[in-house]
Design a protein around this motif. Structure first.
Motif, PDB file in Angstrom:
ATOM      1  N   ALA A 139       0.873  -1.175   0.000  1.00 39.97           N
ATOM      2  CA  ALA A 139       0.000   0.000   0.000  1.00 39.97           C
ATOM      3  C   ALA A 139       0.905   1.217   0.000  1.00 39.97           C
ATOM      4  N   GLU A 140       0.308   2.419   0.071  1.00 41.48           N
ATOM      5  CA  GLU A 140       1.115   3.624   0.197  1.00 41.48           C
ATOM      6  C   GLU A 140       1.450   3.818   1.671  1.00 41.48           C
ATOM      7  N   GLY A 144      -0.287   1.896   6.096  1.00 38.55           N
ATOM      8  CA  GLY A 144      -1.280   1.247   5.238  1.00 38.55           C
ATOM      9  C   GLY A 144      -0.854  -0.157   4.863  1.00 38.55           C
ATOM     10  N   THR A 160      -5.326   3.735  -1.219  1.00 37.53           N
ATOM     11  CA  THR A 160      -4.992   3.470   0.174  1.00 37.53           C
ATOM     12  C   THR A 160      -5.961   4.169   1.118  1.00 37.53           C
ATOM     13  N   THR A 161      -6.278   5.422   0.825  1.00 34.69           N
ATOM     14  CA  THR A 161      -7.169   6.172   1.712  1.00 34.69           C
ATOM     15  C   THR A 161      -8.516   5.459   1.828  1.00 34.69           C
ATOM     16  N   LEU A 164      -8.241   2.278   3.937  1.00 33.06           N
ATOM     17  CA  LEU A 164      -8.112   2.476   5.381  1.00 33.06           C
ATOM     18  C   LEU A 164      -9.447   2.848   6.031  1.00 33.06           C
ATOM     19  N   THR A 165     -10.382   3.406   5.255  1.00 30.70           N
ATOM     20  CA  THR A 165     -11.606   3.980   5.819  1.00 30.70           C
ATOM     21  C   THR A 165     -12.334   3.025   6.757  1.00 30.70           C
ATOM     22  N   GLY A 217      -4.096   8.091   5.256  1.00 32.38           N
ATOM     23  CA  GLY A 217      -3.249   7.464   4.233  1.00 32.38           C
ATOM     24  C   GLY A 217      -2.141   8.372   3.756  1.00 32.38           C
ATOM     25  N   ASP A 219       1.067   8.700   4.967  1.00 35.90           N
ATOM     26  CA  ASP A 219       2.260   8.296   5.724  1.00 35.90           C
ATOM     27  C   ASP A 219       3.488   8.642   4.903  1.00 35.90           C
TER      28      ASP A 219
END
Lengths: 509, 195
Positions: A139-140, A144, A160-161, A164-165, A217, A219
């Motif tokens: 992931a990014e 993640g 990625t965002t 993660l949600t 996301g 990071d």
């Protein structure tokens, strides 16, 4: 944000215990720290054992549970081969913690033709090379990728965002903050990320602001790539097997110079040196030399030469064929900060000369043949002395500090018998002298008979000095009463009575 | 080694050298009490022990003579005169001292403890405190006429001074190991000393 590939070994403390201590990991196993379960095996999980349980409770849920104490060092040690395996496929690995390592996904993805292929290769390599089960997530960012690795997912670029949600807010790993956010009704990473960044910083502080970026996301921390340990060994293969010492000395000098140059090139020096030799018939010889200063090129060459000399001239255990391969392994490598000489040059020179002589003898007889004595605590002359091989650290066996009741007053006996001589002590009536439970002597000693010698009259005696040592460990326990005796022939002895048997422990020679 | 006390005499000899900063080595004496050596004032970090030199003890001694100031060896049997002179030559060349604990043919100085008597022990009372020892030196050259000296070893406070437990615990190493009692002058030690 760069794509990150993260390798995660599930239940690593359990797997490490299995690797290092041979614990059967397929059975219920838990690792305990501060009386709480911090990791459990799959079988233990089936027995309804959860993280955070107390040891007692875990044992009551599963009586056949193996309980292991947590050890950071063990986890890190066992993880080292896994990291080496991953490094063999792709350089630039960061060890996040024992059991988790991360690397940039771009390189391996291009090399293996796709991120899926790279992930498969790495999992397979780790499984085959170390027999360790691993999962990979891409992931990014490390955060993640860490969550992706739990389910073995490869998150598509830019998603990625969204990925993660759905995760529970506990994933950010800050207990106090998680608790607070829960009470505020924020239950997922998505909820948290939706808050305005400025408000999070103002209300919760810097750390929470960082967690907020992770949840969104973002990071951005680059990987702290570990530098693999350098390969410092030098070895030489000889076409003609070495059987003569002068040839060995020649080889030793060249090899020592190479090792020293390698070390100096990296700004290092070694304090221990392993010498390995392989003979034509496949015999392997190995010995480690210790040195309390730093080894110079000449010192390395000397040690190698003495060692080869010792091997080639040893009467017992001499190799049956010539040496075909020689390898020097530096051990105890430290940064070379220059050699500190003594304030007065002469003392240093004398010390060097003595050290060379001792090391030479160690080469002839083996490192344990030359010893120095270190004084420590104890009750008799044997216990207080520890013999340390020359060049090793001089540490006493027992501290001198606590009082040692029953220790004999000085002067100490000059001759301490390694094997006590059996003796017989009789009083004036010819009965054997004994000591009662209250340490009263049953009769004044009149004659002493040592081994097969004729009896000798006692001139003066004193005692007993009782010793009742290590009664809690039956194998090492000793209960004795000791006496100082002077005899008519001017000898002075240290006698001891143990289990109705008299013996001569030492001679005041 | 005619009478008892030879080991203490050896330790006292080494102590004098060790306190002057010399390096010492003892070969082939596994029964030597290191505690007694420390009490006599030998610096243990400058004392190497080779308890079991094996069959090639003379090689070990020769190697040690190269770097160590005083080498003491207990030969496993009688020493041949040729080996004795070879070791003596080595010691002379390197400026070190070779002491044989036993018979050594052609030694420059031979020290013998003739008589030793312990003080401090009575029937059921006291403890060993010190010994009075008579040492005889014979030799070649300047030491040829033979001398005799009486020593107290170790040289402690007088009997009535009482026993200081603290001092004992600190293991006061500064104490001189030997005190000359009677008048005969001390022999000068040459390169090779046979004890």
């Amino acid at each position: 944000v760069s794509r990150t590939l993260l390798v995660w070994c599930p239940d690593w403390p359990i797997a490490a215990a299995g690797i290092v201590e041979g614990v059967p990991t397929f059975e219920p196993v838990v690792v305990i720290e501060a009386n709480r379960v911090i990791a459990c095996s799959a079988a233990a999980r089936d027995e309804d054992i959860r993280l955070g349980l107390r040891r007692r409770e875990a044992q009551s849920r599963c009586p056949q549970l193996h309980v292991i104490e947590h050890d950071d060092g063990r986890d890190a040690r066992a993880f080292e081969p896994v990291v080496a395996m991953v490094e063999a496929l792709a350089p630039g690995v960061e060890v996040v913690r024992p059991g988790v390592c991360a690397l940039a996904a771009r390189g391996p993805a291009r090399y293996f033709g796709g991120e899926e292929a790279a992930a498969e290769h790495i999992v397979e390599q780790v499984a085959q090379g170390c027999a360790v089960e691993a999962q990979v997530g891409i992931a990014e960012g490390v955060f993640g990728a860490g969550l992706a690795a739990r389910s073995g997912t490869i998150v598509r670029p830019g998603e990625t965002t969204a990925f993660l949600t759905g995760f529970d807010i506990a994933a950010i790993g800050r207990d106090a903050l998680v608790d607070l956010l829960r009470r505020l009704g924020i239950r997922t990473l998505g909820d948290f990320a939706a808050l305005p960044a400025a408000s999070v910083l103002a209300r919760f502080g810097f750390d929470a602001s960082l967690a907020h970026r992770l949840a969104a996301g973002l990071d951005e921390r680059p990987l702290a790539v570990r530098v693999p340990p350098k390969d410092l060994d030098v070895s030489e293969v000889f076409e003609e097997p070495i059987e003569r010492v002068d040839a060995a000395a020649f080889a030793a000098r060249a090899l020592a110079q190479r090792l020293h140059d390698t070390l100096a090139g990296h700004g290092l020096a070694c304090t221990r040196l392993g010498i390995e030799a392989l003979t034509e018939r496949g015999e392997e010889l190995h010995r480690v030399w210790r040195h309390d200063g730093l080894l110079t090129a000449a010192a390395i060459a000397d040690r190698v030469r003495w060692q080869l000399d010792g091997w080639l001239h040893h009467r017992i255990g001499r190799p049956t064929a010539g040496i075909v391969r020689l390898r020097l392994v530096p051990d105890g490598v430290i940064a070379h900060a220059g050699l500190q000489l003594g304030l007065w040059g002469d003392v240093g020179a004398q010390r060097d000369r003595a050290h060379r002589a001792m090391t030479r003898v160690q080469g002839m007889l083996g490192p344990d043949a030359v010893v120095t004595a270190v004084l420590g605590g104890g009750r008799d002359a044997v216990d207080q002395v520890r013999l340390v091989p020359w060049g090793d650290e001089r540490l006493p066996e027992r501290p001198d500090e606590p009082p040692w009741p029953g220790r004999l007053p000085p002067p100490a006996p000059a001759t301490v018998l390694v094997d006590p001589l059996p003796a017989e002590v009789l009083d004036a009536t010819g009965a054997r002298v004994g000591v009662t439970a209250r340490l009263a002597v049953t009769g004044a000693p009149a004659t002493v008979t040592i081994g097969a010698e004729p009896p000798v009259e006692v001139v003066g005696w004193t005692g007993p000095w009782p010793v009742d040592e290590r009664w809690w460990a039956p194998a090492e326990a000793s209960r004795r009463a000791r006496f100082q005796v002077t005899l008519a022939d001017d000898r002075a002895l240290l006698l001891s009575l143990s289990g109705m048997q008299w013996s001569v422990e030492a001679i005041y020679d | 080694m005619a009478a008892s006390g030879a080991t203490s005499l050896l330790i006292a000899l080494l102590a004098a050298a060790s306190q002057a900063g010399s390096w010492c080595a003892i070969v082939g004496m596994p029964m030597l009490g290191a505690l007694a050596a420390a009490e006599a004032g030998i610096a243990l970090d400058r004392l190497a022990l080779v308890p079991h030199p094996g069959p090639e003890w003379s090689t070990v001694v020769a190697a040690l003579l190269d770097g160590v100031d005083v080498v003491v060896a207990m030969p496993p049997g009688p020493i041949a005169a040729s080996m004795s002179s070879r070791l003596a030559a080595r010691a002379r060349q390197r400026g070190s001292v070779f002491v044989a604990y036993g018979q050594l043919p052609g030694a420059d100085v031979v020290l013998n403890s003739k008589h030793s008597r312990w003080e401090g022990l009575e029937a059921g009372r006291g403890r060993l405190r010190r010994r009075e020892m008579t040492v005889v030196a014979r030799g070649r050259g300047a030491a040829a006429q033979g001398r005799q000296a009486r020593f107290f070893m170790p040289d402690l406070a007088p009997m009535n001074a009482g026993w200081d437990g603290d001092k004992w615990r600190r293991r006061d190493l500064k104490r001189p190991a030997l005190t000359l009692v009677s008048a005969a002058p001390e022999p000068e030690f040459e390169k090779v000393v046979g004890l």
